[in-house]
Design a protein around this motif. Sequence first.
Motif, PDB file in Angstrom:
ATOM      1  N   PHE A  12      94.722  35.361 -12.922  1.00  0.00           N
ATOM      2  CA  PHE A  12      94.590  36.811 -12.867  1.00  0.00           C
ATOM      3  C   PHE A  12      93.194  37.269 -12.492  1.00  0.00           C
ATOM      4  O   PHE A  12      93.037  38.301 -11.865  1.00  0.00           O
ATOM      5  N   THR A 137      91.800  40.116 -33.239  1.00  0.00           N
ATOM      6  CA  THR A 137      92.651  41.305 -33.144  1.00  0.00           C
ATOM      7  C   THR A 137      91.873  42.557 -33.539  1.00  0.00           C
ATOM      8  O   THR A 137      91.991  43.600 -32.887  1.00  0.00           O
ATOM      9  N   ARG A 145      91.423  47.532 -23.853  1.00  0.00           N
ATOM     10  CA  ARG A 145      91.887  46.383 -23.074  1.00  0.00           C
ATOM     11  C   ARG A 145      92.222  45.193 -23.971  1.00  0.00           C
ATOM     12  O   ARG A 145      91.851  44.053 -23.675  1.00  0.00           O
ATOM     13  N   PRO A 147      94.729  43.300 -24.273  1.00  0.00           N
ATOM     14  CA  PRO A 147      95.280  42.100 -23.636  1.00  0.00           C
ATOM     15  C   PRO A 147      94.219  41.198 -22.998  1.00  0.00           C
ATOM     16  O   PRO A 147      94.478  40.035 -22.726  1.00  0.00           O
ATOM     17  N   GLN A 148      93.016  41.727 -22.779  1.00  0.00           N
ATOM     18  CA  GLN A 148      91.944  40.965 -22.141  1.00  0.00           C
ATOM     19  C   GLN A 148      90.884  40.512 -23.147  1.00  0.00           C
ATOM     20  O   GLN A 148      89.772  40.157 -22.754  1.00  0.00           O
ATOM     21  N   ARG A 168      93.932  33.523 -29.600  1.00  0.00           N
ATOM     22  CA  ARG A 168      94.575  34.747 -29.120  1.00  0.00           C
ATOM     23  C   ARG A 168      94.530  35.811 -30.199  1.00  0.00           C
ATOM     24  O   ARG A 168      94.697  35.515 -31.369  1.00  0.00           O
ATOM     25  N   GLU A 171      97.526  40.978 -29.205  1.00  0.00           N
ATOM     26  CA  GLU A 171      97.893  41.515 -27.896  1.00  0.00           C
ATOM     27  C   GLU A 171      97.311  40.751 -26.717  1.00  0.00           C
ATOM     28  O   GLU A 171      97.475  41.175 -25.571  1.00  0.00           O
ATOM     29  N   THR A 172      96.649  39.638 -26.942  1.00  0.00           N
ATOM     30  CA  THR A 172      96.061  38.884 -25.838  1.00  0.00           C
ATOM     31  C   THR A 172      97.156  38.442 -24.878  1.00  0.00           C
ATOM     32  O   THR A 172      98.162  37.868 -25.298  1.00  0.00           O
ATOM     33  N   SER A 173      96.950  38.709 -23.591  1.00  0.00           N
ATOM     34  CA  SER A 173      97.948  38.314 -22.596  1.00  0.00           C
ATOM     35  C   SER A 173      97.829  36.821 -22.260  1.00  0.00           C
ATOM     36  O   SER A 173      96.804  36.203 -22.566  1.00  0.00           O
ATOM     37  N   ASP A 174      98.857  36.285 -21.667  1.00  0.00           N
ATOM     38  CA  ASP A 174      98.798  34.885 -21.245  1.00  0.00           C
ATOM     39  C   ASP A 174      97.716  34.691 -20.200  1.00  0.00           C
ATOM     40  O   ASP A 174      97.112  33.672 -20.097  1.00  0.00           O
TER      41      ASP A 174
END
Length: 174
Positions: A12, A137, A145, A147-148, A168, A171-174
């Motif tokens: 990403f 968290t 942000r 997820p980032q 993680r 809400e941390t995205s993959d």
Amino acid sequence: MVAREPAARGPFVSIRTIAVLGAGLMGRGIAYVSAVGGYDTILQDPDREQTQKAMREIDATLQKGVDLGKITDAEAIDARKRIALVDGLDEAAKTADLVIEAAPEKMDVKIEIFAKLDELAPKHAILASNTSSMSITEMAAATARAPQVVGMHFFNPVPRMKLLEVVRALETSD
């Protein structure tokens, strides 16, 4: 900074520049491995004397690597050229693709840093904390942000311990 091709590409975000916030033992180790790994590295600490001390320690670690045959003189010189020292958080964050916070283990300090980073860092930037015990968290909640936001717990001494724990947040995205 030395212009060159990016050192790594993720699915990403293309990571070219890493900002390390905090020039203490962990921060200087993270800056060292980032620069040796081929990344443009920005090292920031509110205490200019601490930043200067960190750079002297990084230089000594680079020389030790040369002396032990782990890196060449040219690699040490190139790594050193990739490190920029800055005073302000705004200057550290403005071009970073990845910001790694290595501030003292005080949640109020970390939350304040993450809130400021959310405003200062480019929208694509990943924000990370080197904490080993505090809630990622909770830090992520200080940003828009989440997820980032991720934990990147480096082990001490960073230049010798090739180990990174990735933590993680909810809400941390993959």
